[in-house]
Design a protein around this motif. Structure first.
Motif, PDB file in Angstrom:
ATOM      1  N   LYS A   1      50.279  60.785 -35.731  1.00 30.65           N
ATOM      2  CA  LYS A   1      50.697  60.086 -34.514  1.00 30.65           C
ATOM      3  C   LYS A   1      49.748  58.952 -34.153  1.00 30.65           C
ATOM      4  N   ALA A   2      48.444  59.166 -34.366  1.00 37.03           N
ATOM      5  CA  ALA A   2      47.471  58.137 -34.018  1.00 37.03           C
ATOM      6  C   ALA A   2      47.711  56.876 -34.836  1.00 37.03           C
ATOM      7  N   ALA A   3      48.012  57.026 -36.113  1.00 30.92           N
ATOM      8  CA  ALA A   3      48.248  55.865 -36.966  1.00 30.92           C
ATOM      9  C   ALA A   3      49.610  55.236 -36.676  1.00 30.92           C
TER      10      ALA A   3
ATOM     11  N   GLY B   1      49.377  54.490 -32.415  1.00 27.69           N
ATOM     12  CA  GLY B   1      48.132  54.008 -31.831  1.00 27.69           C
ATOM     13  C   GLY B   1      47.668  54.879 -30.679  1.00 27.69           C
ATOM     14  N   ILE B   2      48.062  56.147 -30.680  1.00 30.61           N
ATOM     15  CA  ILE B   2      47.709  57.078 -29.609  1.00 30.61           C
ATOM     16  C   ILE B   2      46.945  58.247 -30.216  1.00 30.61           C
ATOM     17  N   SER B   3      45.791  58.576 -29.646  1.00 26.92           N
ATOM     18  CA  SER B   3      45.021  59.712 -30.147  1.00 26.92           C
ATOM     19  C   SER B   3      45.680  61.020 -29.712  1.00 26.92           C
TER      20      SER B   3
ATOM     21  N   THR C   1      47.463  64.465 -22.942  1.00 25.84           N
ATOM     22  CA  THR C   1      47.412  64.037 -21.546  1.00 25.84           C
ATOM     23  C   THR C   1      48.777  63.522 -21.091  1.00 25.84           C
ATOM     24  N   LEU C   2      49.418  62.719 -21.924  1.00 29.47           N
ATOM     25  CA  LEU C   2      50.762  62.224 -21.591  1.00 29.47           C
ATOM     26  C   LEU C   2      51.743  63.385 -21.433  1.00 29.47           C
TER      27      LEU C   2
END
Length: 122
Positions: A38-40, A43-45, A51-52
């Motif tokens: 997901k991070a790649a 662009g979200i860790s 948190t979202l």
């Protein structure tokens, strides 16, 4: 019906018998290797993603946005408008919770639309 005799692993240095697709268990490629996380992709860790999910869960009272299921089961954070169709990856208005049956159904619908676009029918 006759069965084909087992063959050797296709790796030149290996003498073990092949178990699947011409490779032994040691040399078989790993599933999902090289896939983005997901991070790649967005662009979200993972911490930001959690948190979202907490914020959306509080906002929607932990209910599925398609069927309204408020069961305390494991809901999935989902993009209402898929990223491939122009949705925002981290905008709270584009995020919602889905129960597993709705997630499966929505994923199948999105895959069908994506395949139609890819084949030029959509």
């Amino acid at each position: 019906m006759p069965i084909r005799p087992p063959s050797r692993c296709t790796d030149p240095q290996c003498r073990a018998l092949a178990t699947e697709r011409g490779r032994c268990d040691k040399h078989r490629p790993k599933a999902w290797a090289g896939r983005d996380d997901k991070a790649a992709r967005y662009g979200i860790s993972s911490g930001r993603w959690r948190t979202l999910k907490r914020r959306v869960s509080r906002r929607d009272h932990a209910c599925c946005y398609r069927c309204g299921d408020g069961d305390e089961g494991e809901h999935v954070l989902d993009h209402r408008i898929p990223i491939a169709e122009g949705g925002s990856p981290s905008d709270l208005e584009n995020l919602g919770l889905l129960c597993p049956p709705c997630d499966t159904a929505k994923s199948a619908e999105e895959a069908a639309r994506g395949n139609a676009r890819r084949l030029g029918r959509g």
